[in-house]
Design a protein around this motif. Structure first.
Motif: not given
Length: 97
Positions: A25-29, A41-54
């Motif tokens: 994560v740090r490398a991509f940030e 440039w944006e990168c982040a953790w997904n906040i969705s808990d849906r089963p199909i979410a990445q």
């Protein structure tokens, strides 16, 4: 301009707080400040808990196909990809806008 989207899925049994994931994560940030071809440039953790979410996403923009190639081949990008290859899979989409 070209939009470059990447969605990552952590491999089974891999957690966000593992040191290798934190390093990835740090490398991509840091890429947004290191690669001049990146206009956005944006990168982040997904906040969705849906089963199909990445799990993690990159949203970037570059000027053209040449800039996209230079970004993809940049040593810092390649180093980050090498880290993520150890613990995740991903899908991409590149489109003009």
């Amino acid at each position: 301009m070209i939009r470059h989207l990447v969605l990552f899925k952590l491999n089974e049994g891999v957690s966000r707080d593992e040191p290798r994931v934190v390093a990835g994560v740090r490398a991509f940030e840091e890429l947004g400040d290191r690669i001049p071809e990146l206009r956005q440039w944006e990168c982040a953790w997904n906040i969705s808990d849906r089963p199909i979410a990445q799990d993690f996403a990159i949203n970037a923009a570059v000027d053209d196909a040449g800039a996209l190639t230079r970004y993809l081949e940049h040593p810092d990008h390649q180093a980050g990809v090498g880290l993520w290859r150890e613990f995740a899979t991903w899908v991409i989409a590149d489109y003009e806008f």
